[in-house]
Design an enzyme around this catalytic site. Sequence first.
Site, short mmCIF file in Angstrom:
data_model
loop_
_atom_site.label_atom_id
_atom_site.label_comp_id
_atom_site.label_asym_id
_atom_site.label_seq_id
_atom_site.Cartn_x
_atom_site.Cartn_y
_atom_site.Cartn_z
N ASN A 1 -1.95 14.60 -18.75
CA ASN A 1 -2.69 14.44 -20.01
C ASN A 1 -3.33 15.79 -20.28
O ASN A 1 -4.35 16.14 -19.70
CB ASN A 1 -3.74 13.34 -19.84
N LYS B 1 -5.47 16.54 -16.97
CA LYS B 1 -5.63 15.42 -16.03
C LYS B 1 -4.26 15.11 -15.48
O LYS B 1 -3.27 15.14 -16.21
CB LYS B 1 -6.19 14.19 -16.75
N ARG C 1 1.02 11.90 -21.72
CA ARG C 1 0.29 11.19 -22.77
C ARG C 1 0.35 12.06 -24.03
O ARG C 1 -0.09 13.21 -24.02
CB ARG C 1 -1.16 11.01 -22.36
N HIS D 1 -5.51 4.56 -28.41
CA HIS D 1 -5.74 3.83 -27.16
C HIS D 1 -4.65 2.78 -26.93
O HIS D 1 -4.85 1.81 -26.20
CB HIS D 1 -7.09 3.07 -27.16
N ARG E 1 -19.11 9.37 -31.69
CA ARG E 1 -18.50 9.16 -33.02
C ARG E 1 -19.16 8.01 -33.74
O ARG E 1 -19.52 7.00 -33.13
CB ARG E 1 -17.00 8.86 -32.89
N GLU F 1 -4.05 3.58 -17.76
CA GLU F 1 -3.07 4.16 -18.67
C GLU F 1 -2.03 4.99 -17.90
O GLU F 1 -0.86 5.00 -18.24
CB GLU F 1 -3.78 5.04 -19.70
#
Length: 414
Positions: free
Chosen positions: A7, A14, A99, A189, A250, A395
């Site tokens: 990722n 990651k 990802r 997501h 956010r 994930e």
Amino acid sequence: MNVLVLNAGSSSLKFQVIATDMDRIAKDGDERLSRGQVERIGGEAVVTMQNRGGPRLKSTAQLHDITAALRYVLGRLISDEGGAPVLKGPGDIHALGHRIVHGGEIFTQSSMITPQVLQQIEDCIDLAPLHNPNNLKGVAAGYEVFGKQIPQVAVFDTAFHTSLPEHAYLYAIPYHLYRRHGIRRYGFHGTSHRYVSYRYRKLRQLTREQTNVITLHLGNGCSAAAIRGGKSVETSMGMTPLEGLVMGTRAGDLDPAIVNVIANKEGLSLSQVEAMLNTQSGLLGLSGLTNDMRVLHEESAMHEDHRVRVAIEVFCYRARKYIGAFLAAMGGADALIFTGGIGENSPEIREQICAGLEWAGFRMDTGRNRALAGKEGAITADGSALAGYVIPTDEELLIARDTVRVILGEPHPS
Ligand code: ADP
């Protein structure tokens, strides 16, 4: 097959190494060989790494880009510093799974990366200018470090939501804006929502078609999805991850006219307002203190702070409002599923979100709810018409499994 899951962000990488194949997938026998991340790429980078559930090892190195970071990680996986080496050599990595944030309307499922797919991911850069370019750098780094022959697979955050019906994904703005610029709701997501709905159906021994749930991914970013017959039919994030629930930094939903009002009153450019809504709002903006739910809990436990209390209340109220809306949108659900750092670890937030949902047949079992932190299980009483579950997301596991399935040409779910 050993899959290196990547990722790649603007200054971070990651990674996980997961041993999996069709047999292991069927038996839930995947093995996590290593996990970690490289942060502050571009300067003195900090690398954390944990091999086979052993101690977390920390090191620093001058890593000027993602390729250098990946090369360094591979070196660490092969060397025997801090215990037995994870790999004998680069040949022990059989595939890379990435990802990729935005797959637009093109990618309805995970795809083998080919020159054409790379071009199509580039075509989606307009939709995710902050994310897709970095994800692509991760792919380029993969070829540089492992050679041109290494199979690489793209797993998209948006793919699971490509089943949204038109009435859910269109904004009520002039239609040509959708046709010309792809301005519509995409949702994010997706890998997490898909994974927890899959775990739920395993837990309850249901088929995909029998899976009717609302999933709440509550982490730093937060989103909800309405999953009917195993497919996403509605989700809270929109064209970008800014829409919907209140998040760490956010704002989530707001009256779009406010953007101009803030710009005029505060003397900011539109991009500065957008940055404020992304990085200075949500729990951080309301509390004036932090985006970290753990710290907000600690503050509330120590003393009454109106802004901390109200930040948590707005967070929970917004989530509850979405649950109600999604129950109507999808014609009722069998379960609510909580995941993400907050969803998995905060029984208080789960209770506050679900308070007053008895009308929907939701009967929280407080004992079960409090006993569940970071573990999979039910939080409602037996026989609750609307059940509640905590299911930790994974994930990376889904990315590794999709990588194997795509490479072997096995049909993979949704
Ligand atoms: P990301 O979206 O970056 O993957 P996570 O899913 O790790 O983030 O979630 C981070 C959030 O989870 C933070 O707000 C953190 O405070 C919260 N969190 C983690 N553990 C707990 C806990 N025990 N209680 C409450 N909140 C928690």
